[in-house]
Design a protein around this motif. Structure first.
Motif, short mmCIF file in Angstrom:
data_model
loop_
_atom_site.label_atom_id
_atom_site.label_comp_id
_atom_site.label_asym_id
_atom_site.label_seq_id
_atom_site.Cartn_x
_atom_site.Cartn_y
_atom_site.Cartn_z
N ALA A 221 10.49 -17.41 -0.32
CA ALA A 221 10.43 -17.64 -1.28
C ALA A 221 9.03 -18.01 -2.28
O ALA A 221 8.58 -18.48 -1.71
N GLY A 222 9.12 -17.44 -3.50
CA GLY A 222 8.31 -17.37 -4.42
C GLY A 222 7.23 -16.77 -4.38
O GLY A 222 5.88 -16.63 -5.14
N MET A 223 6.72 -15.54 -3.55
CA MET A 223 6.17 -14.08 -3.85
C MET A 223 6.49 -13.26 -4.15
O MET A 223 7.77 -13.15 -3.73
N PRO A 224 6.06 -12.69 -5.55
CA PRO A 224 6.54 -12.10 -5.86
C PRO A 224 6.34 -10.21 -5.18
O PRO A 224 5.61 -10.50 -4.50
N THR A 225 7.54 -9.36 -5.32
CA THR A 225 7.41 -8.33 -4.18
C THR A 225 6.35 -6.99 -4.56
O THR A 225 5.05 -6.86 -3.70
N MET A 226 5.83 -7.57 -5.92
CA MET A 226 4.55 -6.59 -6.71
C MET A 226 4.40 -6.84 -8.35
O MET A 226 4.99 -7.63 -8.41
N ILE B 216 6.07 0.62 -2.36
CA ILE B 216 7.29 -0.53 -2.67
C ILE B 216 9.12 0.25 -2.67
O ILE B 216 8.98 0.93 -3.55
N VAL B 217 10.13 0.79 -1.82
CA VAL B 217 10.93 1.21 -2.17
C VAL B 217 11.94 0.15 -2.49
O VAL B 217 13.32 0.72 -2.28
N LEU C 105 8.85 -1.84 3.86
CA LEU C 105 7.54 -1.68 3.05
C LEU C 105 7.71 0.28 3.40
O LEU C 105 7.66 0.21 5.04
N ALA C 106 7.44 0.99 3.31
CA ALA C 106 7.14 2.49 4.00
C ALA C 106 4.77 2.38 4.01
O ALA C 106 4.05 2.06 2.94
N ARG C 107 4.72 3.15 4.72
CA ARG C 107 3.73 2.96 5.51
C ARG C 107 3.09 4.28 4.88
O ARG C 107 1.59 4.31 5.18
N THR C 108 4.72 5.91 4.73
CA THR C 108 2.91 7.36 4.67
C THR C 108 4.30 7.29 3.09
O THR C 108 5.71 7.03 3.32
N GLN D 174 17.60 5.77 0.55
CA GLN D 174 18.54 5.23 0.75
C GLN D 174 19.47 3.96 -0.12
O GLN D 174 19.86 3.30 0.22
N PHE D 175 18.40 3.74 -0.91
CA PHE D 175 18.59 2.49 -1.67
C PHE D 175 18.51 3.07 -3.04
O PHE D 175 18.66 2.47 -4.25
#
Length: 225
Positions: A17-22, A53-54, A67-70, A80-81
């Motif tokens: 908690a407290g950390m933004p995704t991006m 970021i998906v 997270l996606a690496r490729t 999917q999302f």
């Protein structure tokens, strides 16, 4: 950051908690920046690395995040999302299950059963930087739907499991708050109950299809103390 799983295509983490995704201002740690640095260090990669970021979690929300690496993995996971596109490798949408503690005893509220669905049309109030439930027809609304089950309750709060059936910004926070039961600690949506860090909302389980192997994969983020 606790890494729950990683391979050549995926990096799955337990976001605090407290950390933004991006995004965020310069100098603020984000999941995206952390993941990029983690991959560079762990695999000794020079220069920039790809991190897709998906799906996102709110800054105040904890729990499992993939997270996606490729770029190929990012494209298939995005579908999917609920993102655009089609792929023979994607057979089902992702399933996201959250845990939340909300104000009040839901079992004493006639608008709630032990389990059920919440359905609304929602819109983004840019001025207030929050989401709202539409009270009348608007051209900018989105359909918001979730399924919930009450797990435990006290006179002052209820623990619920929530399965998102659509992915709208602040959806769980908004839909419960609009019915008089904001998530603990969620000042933006009217909670008067304090919470030590972030809000009482945790991305508990995530079921996805692996973007290349097509195997179903379930990830579980331990419930924060």
């Amino acid at each position: 950051m606790n890494v729950l799983f990683e391979d050549n295509h995926l990096l799955v983490v337990d976001k605090p908690a407290g950390m933004p995704t991006m995004g965020a201002e310069p100098g603020v740690e984000t999941v995206h920046r952390w993941a990029s640095n983690y991959i560079k260090r762990r695999y000794n990669k020079p220069g920039n690395v790809f991190v897709g970021i998906v799906s996102r979690l709110d800054r105040l929300t904890s729990g499992v995040l993939v997270l996606a690496r490729t770029s190929k993995a990012a494209s298939r996971l995005s579908i999917q999302f609920g993102g655009p596109g089609k792929s023979k490798k994607v057979s089902r949408p992702a399933e996201k299950t959250y845990l939340a503690i909300v104000d009040g005893d839901l079992t004493a509220d006639p608008n709630f059963a032990d389990s059920g669905e919440l359905v609304d049309q929602v819109w983004k109030d840019e001025t207030a930087q929050r989401m709202r439930v539409a009270r009348r027809a608007r051209p900018d609304t989105q359909h918001a739907r979730l399924r919930y089950r009450i797990i435990r309750q006290t006179p002052t709060g209820s623990l619920v499991a929530v399965r998102l059936l659509s992915g709208r910004k602040h959806q769980i926070r908004l839909q419960f708050a609009d019915r008089g039961h904001p998530v603990f600690g969620d000042r933006k949506y009217g909670s008067k109950t304090s919470f030590p860090l972030g809000v009482a909302l945790h991305s508990w389980q995530l079921l996805i299809t692996h973007p290349t192997k097509t195997d179903p994969m379930r990830f579980v983020a331990p419930i924060p103390r």
